[in-house]
Design a protein around this motif. Structure first.
Motif, PDB file in Angstrom:
ATOM      1  N   ILE A 249       0.817  -1.211   0.000  1.00  0.00           N
ATOM      2  CA  ILE A 249       0.000   0.000   0.000  1.00  0.00           C
ATOM      3  C   ILE A 249       0.852   1.262   0.000  1.00  0.00           C
ATOM      4  CG2 ILE A 249      -1.630   1.349   1.386  1.00  0.00           C
ATOM      5  CD1 ILE A 249      -2.952  -0.876  -0.076  1.00  0.00           C
ATOM      6  N   GLU A 250       1.957   1.299   0.766  1.00  0.00           N
ATOM      7  CA  GLU A 250       2.765   2.508   0.876  1.00  0.00           C
ATOM      8  C   GLU A 250       3.326   2.919  -0.493  1.00  0.00           C
ATOM      9  OE1 GLU A 250       3.086  -0.133   2.784  1.00  0.00           O
ATOM     10  OE2 GLU A 250       2.493   0.546   4.780  1.00  0.00           O
ATOM     11  N   LYS A 251       3.938   1.960  -1.187  1.00  0.00           N
ATOM     12  CA  LYS A 251       4.533   2.243  -2.491  1.00  0.00           C
ATOM     13  C   LYS A 251       3.462   2.553  -3.529  1.00  0.00           C
ATOM     14  CE  LYS A 251       7.631   0.174  -5.928  1.00  0.00           C
ATOM     15  NZ  LYS A 251       8.406  -1.046  -6.287  1.00  0.00           N
ATOM     16  N   ASP A 252       2.416   1.743  -3.560  1.00  0.00           N
ATOM     17  CA  ASP A 252       1.345   1.948  -4.540  1.00  0.00           C
ATOM     18  C   ASP A 252       0.576   3.234  -4.256  1.00  0.00           C
ATOM     19  OD1 ASP A 252       1.825  -0.310  -6.106  1.00  0.00           O
ATOM     20  OD2 ASP A 252       0.731  -1.596  -4.733  1.00  0.00           O
ATOM     21  N   TYR A 253       0.484   3.594  -2.977  1.00  0.00           N
ATOM     22  CA  TYR A 253      -0.223   4.827  -2.604  1.00  0.00           C
ATOM     23  C   TYR A 253       0.450   6.028  -3.269  1.00  0.00           C
ATOM     24  CZ  TYR A 253      -1.748   8.729   0.327  1.00  0.00           C
ATOM     25  OH  TYR A 253      -2.234   9.917   0.772  1.00  0.00           O
TER      26      TYR A 253
END
Length: 493
Positions: free
Chosen positions: A3-7
């Motif tokens: 989620i962090e990277k894709d966010y």
């Protein structure tokens, strides 16, 4: 999903698409003025790629927005809810793959229609706030959808129980003893089991067990009965045999930290139910019961007593077996709770297979129909002072004309003082059901016209009614008004 990277990638893509559309530029047009390929820009907008610094400077210059604005994770107000739900990590906590949702699908949906997704998310948040839905409520609703999607039958878990019985040489055709369950936990899994008086600590009054992972100590309340104890021990065996590590440590649960705990708690509970109520044995017992032409309530109680389980565990197991092995595809499970002395009844748990059935939870503080056998068993249990009161009823719903054969058991609530609860399973009556249940043709089962809630019920002269049908009356008024409006529109067209 990371989620962090894709966010970060998705937020940049959303901002790029917003800046482009604000300039009334197509992807082709943006590609032309930046000398970047259309496919590359498309992947950026979908959150699949994050451009290098020189590319960001170029895009910011051509779209006439600042570099700082482009790389900031802050979204405009109209897209803020999307950012909040992505940043919250809620998607990370739910294993989307069990619902058949892939990471790229989710990103594409958000990237392709951010305004519509934003409106949808805002609606969900507003509904959640209006009905005071907690994080746990959301998790449990997701689990219920997962169960219903599989008709609450899981072949892999059924097989695991058979594998366990073979590996541990456990005869599941006979009632498994507390001693055998205890021995497996101690000798195979290295448990220490201690019994304590939890009720001495007021805050522990509702708990029945605590597992201490560091020392593998299982603390059991001295207040639990044998079926509760058997279920707790079987559930601990499930956690170990299924090699589940992300788990809850109390029964009943206090909180869920993530969705994996919710799902694993269900898996362990399913395994425990299938171990204590073996599938083939239950099928055989049910076939004998269904062949009766005039069964008595005590015969159903005796059938349940043949297994070392609570009525709730037995009814839950019915929701596994009836759809799979008896082809009863439309049924519901309800657990109602009643505080002694109060005039309210609350649905605390429900399950619907294959479709949403007639009786269901209502969050508008409306009054559930007092003609339900689920409520009558509670009333009779108190009146007759019985620890287990069983009854059955054919419920005919006034509004839909659907009929259900409903079995219901009322017992004291093991987790709450001065509370009675009823557990019910209802089966939609069809010609096939009438053939399976020989006693359907007899007059031994009471037939009752019922509604869902008093506020929506069309039953006339109901003596049990506790509220006027205000919602039904409003609906009727709206329909009559619409009819007249249509007449005027036809007249003046």
């Amino acid at each position: 999903m990371n989620i962090e990277k894709d966010y970060i990638k998705l937020i940049f893509g959303l901002k790029l698409k917003q800046a482009r559309t604000n300039k009334n530029l197509s992807l082709f047009g943006l590609a032309k003025i930046t000398d970047l390929s259309k496919s590359y820009l498309n992947e950026i907008e979908k959150g699949k790629k994050y451009p290098k610094t020189d590319k960001i400077i170029l895009l910011a210059e051509k779209l006439e927005v600042s570099y700082d604005n482009m790389v900031s994770l802050k979204l405009d107000n109209n897209l803020a809810p999307i950012g909040e739900i992505l940043k919250s990590g809620i998607l990370k906590e739910i294993p989307l793959e069990i619902f058949g949702i892939q990471e790229n699908d989710l990103i594409d949906i958000i990237a392709n229609a951010p305004a519509k997704v934003n409106a949808f998310i805002s609606t969900i948040i507003e509904i959640a706030q209006h009905y005071n839905l907690t994080r746990e409520s959301f998790f449990l609703a997701s689990l219920r959808s997962y169960q219903e999607a599989h008709n609450n039958y899981f072949e892999d878990l059924e097989q695991k129980v058979l594998d366990f019985s073979k590996a541990f040489y456990v005869n599941i055709d006979s009632k498994i003893s507390i001693e055998e369950l205890t021995a497996i936990l101690i000798e195979e899994y290295g448990y220490t089991i201690q019994e304590l008086v939890f009720s001495e600590q007021e805050q522990l009054g509702d708990l029945r067990s605590i597992f201490v992972p560091k020392s593998k100590t299982l603390l059991l309340s001295l207040d639990i009965d044998e079926p509760q104890k058997a279920f707790i021990l079987a559930k601990e065996i499930a956690y170990n045999f299924l090699e589940i590590t992300e788990r809850l440590y109390t029964f009943s649960w206090i909180k869920f930290d993530n969705f994996d705990q919710v799902l694993n708690n269900f898996y362990a509970s399913y395994f425990a139910g299938a171990l204590l109520i073996p599938r083939q044995k239950l099928i055989d017992e049910l076939n004998l019961f269904l062949a009766k032409t005039d069964p008595k309530p005590q015969e159903m109680i005796a059938l349940m007593s043949g297994f070392n389980v609570s009525p709730e565990s037995f009814y839950q197991r019915l929701t596994n077996i009836l759809p799979k092995d008896f082809q009863l595809k439309n049924l519901f499970f309800l657990r109602l709770s009643h505080q002694i002395g109060a005039d309210t009844y609350q649905i605390k748990k429900e399950l619907h297979i294959t479709n949403q059935q007639e009786p269901h939870a209502n969050e508008m503080n409306e009054h559930y129909c007092r003609r339900w056998v689920s409520i009558r068993t509670i009333e009779e249990s108190l009146k007759q002072k019985k620890n287990h009161f069983f009854d059955a009823q054919i419920s005919s719903y006034e509004n839909s004309k659907n009929e259900y054969l409903v079995f219901s058991s009322a017992t004291p609530d093991p987790f709450k003082v001065d509370c009675i609860r009823s557990i019910s399973v209802g089966i939609l009556i069809t010609p096939a059901v009438k053939k399976k249940f020989k006693f359907m043709e007899s007059n031994s089962i009471k037939k009752q016209v019922v509604g869902v809630t008093c506020e929506t019920c069309a039953v006339k002269n109901c003596l049990e009614r506790v509220s006027p049908p205000i919602q039904l009356e409003q609906k009727t008024r709206n329909e009559n008004t619409d009819l007249i409006v249509q007449q005027y529109m036809a007249k003046f067209s």
